[in-house]
Scaffold this motif. Structure first.
Motif, PDB file in Angstrom:
ATOM      1  N   LEU C 156       0.860  -1.175   0.000  1.00  0.00           N
ATOM      2  CA  LEU C 156       0.000   0.000   0.000  1.00  0.00           C
ATOM      3  C   LEU C 156       0.904   1.235   0.000  1.00  0.00           C
ATOM      4  O   LEU C 156       1.784   1.358   0.836  1.00  0.00           O
ATOM      5  N   LEU C 157       0.658   2.104  -0.960  1.00  0.00           N
ATOM      6  CA  LEU C 157       1.481   3.320  -1.067  1.00  0.00           C
ATOM      7  C   LEU C 157       0.575   4.515  -0.877  1.00  0.00           C
ATOM      8  O   LEU C 157      -0.310   4.765  -1.690  1.00  0.00           O
ATOM      9  N   ASP C 158       0.800   5.265   0.195  1.00  0.00           N
ATOM     10  CA  ASP C 158      -0.078   6.400   0.472  1.00  0.00           C
ATOM     11  C   ASP C 158       0.611   7.699   0.083  1.00  0.00           C
ATOM     12  O   ASP C 158       1.530   8.142   0.753  1.00  0.00           O
ATOM     13  N   GLU C 159       0.149   8.292  -1.002  1.00  0.00           N
ATOM     14  CA  GLU C 159       0.657   9.570  -1.495  1.00  0.00           C
ATOM     15  C   GLU C 159       2.179   9.658  -1.477  1.00  0.00           C
ATOM     16  O   GLU C 159       2.748  10.517  -0.798  1.00  0.00           O
ATOM     17  N   PRO C 160       2.832   8.793  -2.215  1.00  0.00           N
ATOM     18  CA  PRO C 160       4.294   8.831  -2.185  1.00  0.00           C
ATOM     19  C   PRO C 160       4.866  10.122  -2.770  1.00  0.00           C
ATOM     20  O   PRO C 160       6.016  10.450  -2.484  1.00  0.00           O
ATOM     21  N   SER C 161       4.085  10.860  -3.548  1.00  0.00           N
ATOM     22  CA  SER C 161       4.649  12.066  -4.173  1.00  0.00           C
ATOM     23  C   SER C 161       4.390  13.314  -3.351  1.00  0.00           C
ATOM     24  O   SER C 161       4.814  14.401  -3.733  1.00  0.00           O
ATOM     25  N   LEU C 162       3.702  13.148  -2.212  1.00  0.00           N
ATOM     26  CA  LEU C 162       3.268  14.329  -1.454  1.00  0.00           C
ATOM     27  C   LEU C 162       4.455  15.168  -0.990  1.00  0.00           C
ATOM     28  O   LEU C 162       5.377  14.678  -0.369  1.00  0.00           O
ATOM     29  N   GLY C 163       4.404  16.440  -1.310  1.00  0.00           N
ATOM     30  CA  GLY C 163       5.392  17.376  -0.792  1.00  0.00           C
ATOM     31  C   GLY C 163       6.772  17.239  -1.392  1.00  0.00           C
ATOM     32  O   GLY C 163       7.740  17.724  -0.821  1.00  0.00           O
ATOM     33  N   LEU C 164       6.892  16.552  -2.536  1.00  0.00           N
ATOM     34  CA  LEU C 164       8.212  16.381  -3.131  1.00  0.00           C
ATOM     35  C   LEU C 164       8.354  17.266  -4.368  1.00  0.00           C
ATOM     36  O   LEU C 164       7.371  17.611  -5.029  1.00  0.00           O
ATOM     37  N   ALA C 165       9.596  17.594  -4.703  1.00  0.00           N
ATOM     38  CA  ALA C 165       9.870  18.410  -5.892  1.00  0.00           C
ATOM     39  C   ALA C 165       9.548  17.590  -7.146  1.00  0.00           C
ATOM     40  O   ALA C 165       9.644  16.360  -7.129  1.00  0.00           O
ATOM     41  N   PRO C 166       9.149  18.266  -8.255  1.00  0.00           N
ATOM     42  CA  PRO C 166       8.713  17.545  -9.455  1.00  0.00           C
ATOM     43  C   PRO C 166       9.707  16.483  -9.931  1.00  0.00           C
ATOM     44  O   PRO C 166       9.303  15.373 -10.308  1.00  0.00           O
ATOM     45  N   MET C 167      10.995  16.779  -9.849  1.00  0.00           N
ATOM     46  CA  MET C 167      11.971  15.783 -10.315  1.00  0.00           C
ATOM     47  C   MET C 167      11.956  14.540  -9.443  1.00  0.00           C
ATOM     48  O   MET C 167      12.067  13.422  -9.928  1.00  0.00           O
ATOM     49  N   ILE C 168      11.786  14.765  -8.146  1.00  0.00           N
ATOM     50  CA  ILE C 168      11.759  13.629  -7.230  1.00  0.00           C
ATOM     51  C   ILE C 168      10.475  12.836  -7.434  1.00  0.00           C
ATOM     52  O   ILE C 168      10.461  11.607  -7.372  1.00  0.00           O
ATOM     53  N   VAL C 169       9.378  13.576  -7.707  1.00  0.00           N
ATOM     54  CA  VAL C 169       8.109  12.887  -7.965  1.00  0.00           C
ATOM     55  C   VAL C 169       8.286  11.935  -9.138  1.00  0.00           C
ATOM     56  O   VAL C 169       7.876  10.762  -9.084  1.00  0.00           O
ATOM     57  N   ALA C 170       8.922  12.434 -10.207  1.00  0.00           N
ATOM     58  CA  ALA C 170       9.137  11.586 -11.380  1.00  0.00           C
ATOM     59  C   ALA C 170       9.925  10.347 -10.996  1.00  0.00           C
ATOM     60  O   ALA C 170       9.606   9.225 -11.408  1.00  0.00           O
ATOM     61  N   LYS C 171      10.926  10.547 -10.150  1.00  0.00           N
ATOM     62  CA  LYS C 171      11.768   9.435  -9.709  1.00  0.00           C
ATOM     63  C   LYS C 171      10.945   8.408  -8.918  1.00  0.00           C
ATOM     64  O   LYS C 171      11.078   7.193  -9.102  1.00  0.00           O
ATOM     65  N   ILE C 172      10.067   8.924  -8.045  1.00  0.00           N
ATOM     66  CA  ILE C 172       9.243   8.022  -7.231  1.00  0.00           C
ATOM     67  C   ILE C 172       8.322   7.204  -8.127  1.00  0.00           C
ATOM     68  O   ILE C 172       8.175   5.985  -7.960  1.00  0.00           O
ATOM     69  N   PHE C 173       7.721   7.852  -9.134  1.00  0.00           N
ATOM     70  CA  PHE C 173       6.833   7.094 -10.023  1.00  0.00           C
ATOM     71  C   PHE C 173       7.611   6.084 -10.857  1.00  0.00           C
ATOM     72  O   PHE C 173       7.100   5.015 -11.184  1.00  0.00           O
ATOM     73  N   GLU C 174       8.854   6.425 -11.133  1.00  0.00           N
ATOM     74  CA  GLU C 174       9.714   5.457 -11.815  1.00  0.00           C
ATOM     75  C   GLU C 174       9.897   4.212 -10.937  1.00  0.00           C
ATOM     76  O   GLU C 174       9.831   3.080 -11.422  1.00  0.00           O
ATOM     77  N   ILE C 175      10.089   4.458  -9.644  1.00  0.00           N
ATOM     78  CA  ILE C 175      10.250   3.325  -8.724  1.00  0.00           C
ATOM     79  C   ILE C 175       8.983   2.485  -8.709  1.00  0.00           C
ATOM     80  O   ILE C 175       9.031   1.243  -8.765  1.00  0.00           O
ATOM     81  N   VAL C 176       7.823   3.169  -8.680  1.00  0.00           N
ATOM     82  CA  VAL C 176       6.558   2.439  -8.656  1.00  0.00           C
ATOM     83  C   VAL C 176       6.425   1.578  -9.915  1.00  0.00           C
ATOM     84  O   VAL C 176       6.060   0.395  -9.851  1.00  0.00           O
ATOM     85  N   ARG C 177       6.759   2.186 -11.064  1.00  0.00           N
ATOM     86  CA  ARG C 177       6.651   1.442 -12.334  1.00  0.00           C
ATOM     87  C   ARG C 177       7.579   0.222 -12.305  1.00  0.00           C
ATOM     88  O   ARG C 177       7.209  -0.879 -12.721  1.00  0.00           O
ATOM     89  N   ASP C 178       8.758   0.453 -11.773  1.00  0.00           N
ATOM     90  CA  ASP C 178       9.764  -0.606 -11.679  1.00  0.00           C
ATOM     91  C   ASP C 178       9.274  -1.756 -10.792  1.00  0.00           C
ATOM     92  O   ASP C 178       9.390  -2.933 -11.137  1.00  0.00           O
ATOM     93  N   LEU C 179       8.670  -1.374  -9.629  1.00  0.00           N
ATOM     94  CA  LEU C 179       8.140  -2.391  -8.708  1.00  0.00           C
ATOM     95  C   LEU C 179       7.074  -3.217  -9.407  1.00  0.00           C
ATOM     96  O   LEU C 179       7.025  -4.442  -9.292  1.00  0.00           O
ATOM     97  N   LYS C 180       6.218  -2.516 -10.162  1.00  0.00           N
ATOM     98  CA  LYS C 180       5.123  -3.197 -10.850  1.00  0.00           C
ATOM     99  C   LYS C 180       5.694  -4.157 -11.891  1.00  0.00           C
ATOM    100  O   LYS C 180       5.237  -5.303 -12.016  1.00  0.00           O
TER     101      LYS C 180
END
Lengths: 298, 346, 235
Positions: C156-180
């Motif tokens: 369960l991932l609760d708002e992993p992008s909350l409060g992060l800079a746009p570049m970091i958000v992109a990185k986090i979504f990359e991690i999510v895609r990778d996990l999937k």
């Protein structure tokens, strides 16, 4: 010079005893926000266990010491099971009053089942001998007490840093729910905290019994009151704070005894408590208060 | 003529009147059927009632547990006792008293006023510290006050006689006096609870930040309640000294603190009616237990002497209430709420 | 893998979620979208057991809705919670040890932790630092790694992008895609609709504690319509 060494050792050994008991209070408080005033009765129970074991089994001081430690751990964990589990997560006042209630119950049980008068238990008195180093005469008990306390603190620190349960306890002091979300059982963490608290109480009990040579229903109350104050000075819930507070109180007590005239000896406690009140005005959350999240938790 | 009271306070007057009826009924029962030794028990119960109602003022409304009330009670008791005891008597009981304390005596009323004033000033000074602390800080400082005052009582034997009795206090109070005081106290506590300040204080207890943001001066309302509470304790202390004629330091310490706190939480600390009911219930229960403690013969069975039973019961009450009935018997309700049909969703 | 039926969640007396049915199939990434206060976090808390809830929650067919928090984790639910909640007073490594506290084989756990350090070198460099000193993005990585070390069946991932800079958000979504891509089953809560839809297979939209619409992620386009609906700002 001898006088200075003796007084330093006095301060250290007083401080060590307070620190041991204060640590027991602090470790439980840091994890479940409970000010466990019944902790003193765990110490007293250790004393009664000496009487029971020595009557039923043996007078061997080493077995008795082990018995005291085991008795205190069992008593502490049992108290959590029976009394404190129902108020887990309740507010601070509820926990505090429950602890007071448990403390009263135990004191009166000791009174009912034991005796209102002190019962002799002198098996540990042999620890207290006068040692002479050149011109300096010191009490061996004070040396043992100081050393044992430092060793116990060292072991506790290692435990908290190196073992999974110890880490979980440190983590729980910040965010208990997250610890549970990691699959670590809350009951295990809390039982662990009470067991450690009981072990420290047992250690303190051994030294208290070596000094007093007798056990009495209310004997745990005053030490726990002082330890409570030590926790307050150091910042409630902070383990280093509890140790610091304990030793500061030990030093303060000796300084007050040295400075005040003999006739005012009875005022030592008042003087120490006045200092505490002043510390609290200066720093309402204690000297080493742990960082707390002030914001809303969602 | 309109009383300058708000609607809740008028409702409070009804509740206080009902409680007073209960108090008067108890006194009446005693007057008709009671035995003389029971006067002392009844008096002690009413002194406790004064203290518990006073506890409700601060601890109940602010929901912060203080443990210093026994200290304030003791201060007032000693102050009144020292003022009112005849000089001739004090030369015997306090031969070494400093500052000419044993060289004067005053009328009971002036003595009581002085005792109230001294306690009030000390209440104000401690209050200035206490109200700025967080919940557990208050508890700690109140314990510190209790311990400091107690060790002064014990140590300054030239003024307080320590654990020995300070005797020779004129016995100027009887059951009528304490009954009157109890009724006044109940009305005062109830009117305070329902006053604007009482309401603000209860709001702070529920949500301090919220109350602050609504413009409540948290320190001020807490200070008022704290000082008002000490006045109740002082009254109780004076009444105690004026009835017994002899006091010592021992009763003004932890055991008394626990007893009164247990009374308050059993009844429910948020309500004045709860304070009254808790006091009465525990007082009755303790009398029964004290009788059992002495090892009476019950239905031909000689019971053993059981010292500590009353203390045990007190502890059990505290733990059981905290575990199973954390809001006490009354919770947020007052006596008149018991007689009303449920109107709103409460 | 995970199904809820008529799940209600409560905060004290207040009902925050009014009976919702969601289901996450194995290997899927499902997203809960919704505005603030819609009940997304409450839904996750109901699933992990940290708020009072009614209704049933099934994990791999087993009803877990009566289990305490710890046992749900032991059954295979792990969460990277809102606000990360790393243990600020513990070192980065100790945080990960907490995450893997249930693994009996400590040597194996150490190897996995080292794997994470090579995966997220920035955590490896700071393994001895208190986690409280990490930046928001680093804490988020740590929280995800901590959750995964319990070997969950669903993350369960609760708002992993909350409060992060746009570049970091992109990185986090990359991690999510990778996990999937590695087969992790994920239930994601997000406000960043477009990014979330891109990594998801299926989307539920939550509003005022109820599901207002749901469907395959493809049906929601790039999420721009949704953003308008969620924020009330139509561009």
């Amino acid at each position: 010079m001898d006088y200075a060494i003796q007084q330093t050792l006095n301060a250290l050994s007083f401080g060590a005893e307070y620190a041991l008991i204060a640590l027991g209070l602090a470790i439980v408080f840091s994890i479940m926000g409970l000010v466990n005033f019944a902790h003193g009765e765990v110490v007293a129970f250790g004393g009664y266990s000496m009487v029971i074991v020595s009557t039923l089994l043996t007078n061997s001081p080493w077995i008795l010491m082990a018995g005291v430690l085991i008795a205190c751990v069992v008593a502490s964990v049992a108290l959590e099971r029976v009394a404190f589990r129902t108020v887990r997560g309740a507010d601070l006042t509820t926990g505090l009053l429950t602890a007071f209630g448990v403390s009263i119950i135990l004191q009166n049980l000791f009174l009912l089942l034991g005796s209102p008068r002190p019962m002799a238990a002198t098996q540990f008195i042999f620890l207290d001998k006068t040692l002479t180093f050149g011109s300096v005469r010191v009490s061996s008990l004070q040396i043992y007490e100081t050393l044992a306390t430092f060793v116990a603190i060292g072991i506790l620190m290692t435990f908290l840093r190196k073992t999974t349960l110890g880490m979980a306890m440190r983590a729980a002091s910040l965010d208990f729910e997250m610890v549970r979300l990691c699959g670590i059982r809350a009951n295990r963490v809390i039982a662990g905290a009470f067991a450690i608290s009981g072990l420290l109480a047992g250690l303190a009990c051994i030294f208290i019994m070596a000094r007093r040579g007798s056990v009495q229903p209310h004997m745990g109350f005053d030490p726990v009151l002082v330890a409570f104050v030590a926790c307050v000075i150091g910042g409630f819930g902070s383990l280093p704070g509890a140790v610091l507070g304990g030793f500061l109180l030990g030093i303060a007590e000796v300084v007050v005894l040295v400075l005040l005239p003999q006739s005012a000896g009875g005022m030592a406690q008042a003087a120490v408590f006045t200092m505490v009140a002043l510390v609290l005005i200066w720093r309402p959350d204690g000297i080493l208060s742990p960082a707390r999240e002030k914001g809303d938790k969602i | 003529m309109r009383l300058p009271l708000n609607q809740d306070q008028r409702k409070g007057l009804v509740g206080a009147a009902l409680l007073s009826v209960i108090v008067l009924a108890i006194v009446g029962t005693y007057a008709l059927w009671g035995e003389s030794y029971q006067a002392r028990i009844l008096y002690a119960t009413f002194v406790n009632l004064l203290v518990v109602v006073g506890l409700q003022v601060f601890t109940g409304n602010a929901n912060i547990t203080g443990f210093s009330h026994a200290a304030f009670m003791g201060i007032a008791a000693y102050a009144a006792a020292i003022c009112v005891t005849p000089a001739a008597m004090k030369l015997i009981s306090l031969p070494d008293a400093p500052w000419g304390l044993n060289a004067f005596d005053l009328s009971p009323i002036v003595s009581a006023m002085i005792a109230l004033a001294i306690t009030g000033v000390l209440g104000l000074l401690t209050g200035l510290i206490v109200v700025r602390l967080s919940g557990v800080g208050v508890t700690i400082v109140s314990i510190a006050i209790l311990v400091i005052v107690h060790s002064i009582f014990l140590h300054r034997t030239d003024i307080f006689k320590g654990n020995q009795a300070l005797f020779g206090i004129p016995k100027v109070f009887g059951l009528p006096h304490i009954t009157g005081l109890v009724i006044i106290a109940i009305f005062a506590a109830r009117l305070f609870r329902e006053s604007a300040i009482g309401l603000q204080l209860r709001a702070c207890a529920d949500d301090e930040a919220g109350a602050r943001s609504m413009g409540v001066d948290v320190y001020r309302v807490r200070l008022i309640a704290w000082v008002l509470g000490t006045m109740f304790f002082a009254t109780a202390g004076i009444a105690y000294a004026f009835f017994l004629g002899t006091i010592s330091a021992r009763p003004f310490y932890f055991n008394f603190v626990f007893l009164t706190v247990a009374m308050l939480i059993l009844g429910g600390l948020r309500s004045v009616s709860g304070a009254v009911f808790g006091t009465l219930l525990i007082s009755i229960g303790l009398e029964v237990v004290r009788w059992l403690e002495t090892g009476p013969t019950l239905a031909g069975l000689k019971l053993p002497q059981m010292l500590g039973l009353s203390g045990l019961l007190l502890g059990v009450v505290i733990v059981a209430v905290m575990a199973f009935l954390p809001n006490g018997i009354m919770g947020n309700r007052e006596i008149e709420d018991l007689f009303r049909r449920k109107t709103k969703g409460d | 893998m995970l199904q809820t039926s008529s799940l209600k969640a409560f905060h004290g007396p207040i009902e925050a979620v009014h009976g919702i049915d969601i289901s996450v199939a194995e290997g899927q990434c499902v997203t809960l979208l919704g505005p603030n206060g819609a009940g997304k976090t409450s839904t996750l808390s109901a699933i992990t057991g940290t708020v009072r809830a009614t209704g049933t929650i099934r994990l791999g067919g087993e009803d877990i809705s009566r289990l305490p928090v710890e046992d749900r984790c032991r059954r295979g639910i792990a969460i990277s919670p809102e606000g990360r909640r790393v243990f600020a007073n513990l070192s980065v490594r100790d945080n990960l040890i907490m995450g893997g506290a249930l693994q009996p084989d400590k040597a194996q756990l150490n190897r996995e932790i080292e794997d994470w350090f090579t995966h997220f070198p920035v955590l490896g460099e700071r393994h001895a630092q208190p986690a409280g000193t990490l930046s928001g993005g680093e804490q988020q990585m740590l929280a995800i790694a901590r959750a995964l070390l319990s070997k969950p069946r669903i993350l369960l991932l609760d708002e992993p992008s909350l409060g992060l800079a746009p570049m970091i958000v992109a990185k986090i979504f990359e991690i999510v895609r990778d996990l999937k891509a590695r087969g992790t089953t994920i239930l994601l809560v997000e406000q960043n609709a477009s990014a979330a839809i891109r990594v998801s297979d299926y989307v539920y939209v939550l509003n005022n504690g109820l599901i207002s619409s749901h469907g395959a992620a493809a049906n929601f386009g790039d999420g721009s319509d949704l953003m308008g609906e969620l924020t009330g700002v139509h561009v």
